[in-house]
Design an enzyme around this catalytic site. Structure first.
Site, PDB file in Angstrom:
ATOM      1  N   HIS A  94      18.592  32.845  62.337  1.00 16.65           N
ATOM      2  CA  HIS A  94      18.253  31.975  63.480  1.00 16.65           C
ATOM      3  C   HIS A  94      19.004  32.390  64.739  1.00 16.65           C
ATOM      4  CE1 HIS A  94      18.492  28.128  65.826  1.00 16.65           C
ATOM      5  NE2 HIS A  94      17.199  28.165  65.556  1.00 16.65           N
ATOM      6  N   PHE A 112      17.143  28.173  73.473  1.00 16.48           N
ATOM      7  CA  PHE A 112      15.764  28.667  73.474  1.00 16.48           C
ATOM      8  C   PHE A 112      14.936  27.982  74.561  1.00 16.48           C
ATOM      9  CE2 PHE A 112      11.646  29.822  71.663  1.00 16.48           C
ATOM     10  CZ  PHE A 112      11.904  31.101  71.182  1.00 16.48           C
ATOM     11  N   GLU A 113      15.304  26.759  74.924  1.00 18.93           N
ATOM     12  CA  GLU A 113      14.564  25.973  75.923  1.00 18.93           C
ATOM     13  C   GLU A 113      14.992  26.253  77.365  1.00 18.93           C
ATOM     14  OE1 GLU A 113      14.013  24.642  72.055  1.00 18.93           O
ATOM     15  OE2 GLU A 113      15.958  24.476  73.065  1.00 18.93           O
TER      16      GLU A 113
END
Length: 174
Positions: free
Chosen positions: A105, A69-70
């Site tokens: 998730h 996600f980063e």
């Protein structure tokens, strides 16, 4: 009897591995990789470096972010900090491996990193290559780091070199 058909997603059905572009040996390429699933990521990164060494590309930098996600933030921040430097990046490679778990998730992370890389490709003046594996289990990941589905790290590196050449061809046509 039904004729045997090849899986369209197999790398053998493409010309991806054929490098016939004017590769720029002085290109700066930045790999942004995750800490998660380190053994898989180490193999993806090795695949990138195998191609770069073979093609004579020496200016490769690696930035590590905590998770997939980063990745978009890592790429955008690196670009913003280096876009005016002499050896500014000519391409980025996003490397990650997201394994499906028991919760949604997985879907949110995969959608987020995909959308982030897509947005970067539309806003940055250099290509961002999607080398993020989104797999159900470790076996599927293994099949993508030298198994029956090829080596996605090598493919990402080749794609970066081809996209650098493509972008350069547009500049040269003016």
């Amino acid at each position: 009897m039904k004729p045997e058909t090849k899986n369209m997603a197999e790398v053998s059905n493409s010309k991806l591995l054929q490098i016939d572009t004017g590769i720029h040996k002085n290109a700066c390429i930045v790999i942004v990789r995750t800490e998660w699933n380190a053994a898989i990521l180490d193999e993806l990164e090795k695949g990138c470096f195998t191609v770069f060494e073979r093609e004579g590309v020496k200016n490769v930098k690696v930035v590590t972010v905590p998770g997939a996600f980063e990745i978009p933030f890592g790429i955008k921040s690196y670009w913003d900090s280096n876009k005016y430097k002499v050896d500014r990046p000519h391409a980025f490679i996003a490397l990650g491996c997201v394994l499906r778990g028991d919760t949604p998730h997985f879907d949110y992370v995969c959608q987020g990193v995909t959308n982030g890389v897509t947005q970067l490709n539309l806003t940055l003046p250099v290509p961002v290559i999607f080398g993020v594996l989104t797999v159900d289990n470790d076996q599927q990941a293994q099949e993508r780091i030298g198994g029956k589905h090829g080596h996605k790290g090598e493919e990402a590196a080749i794609t970066a070199l081809k996209m650098i050449s493509l972008a350069q061809s547009f500049k040269n046509n003016h």
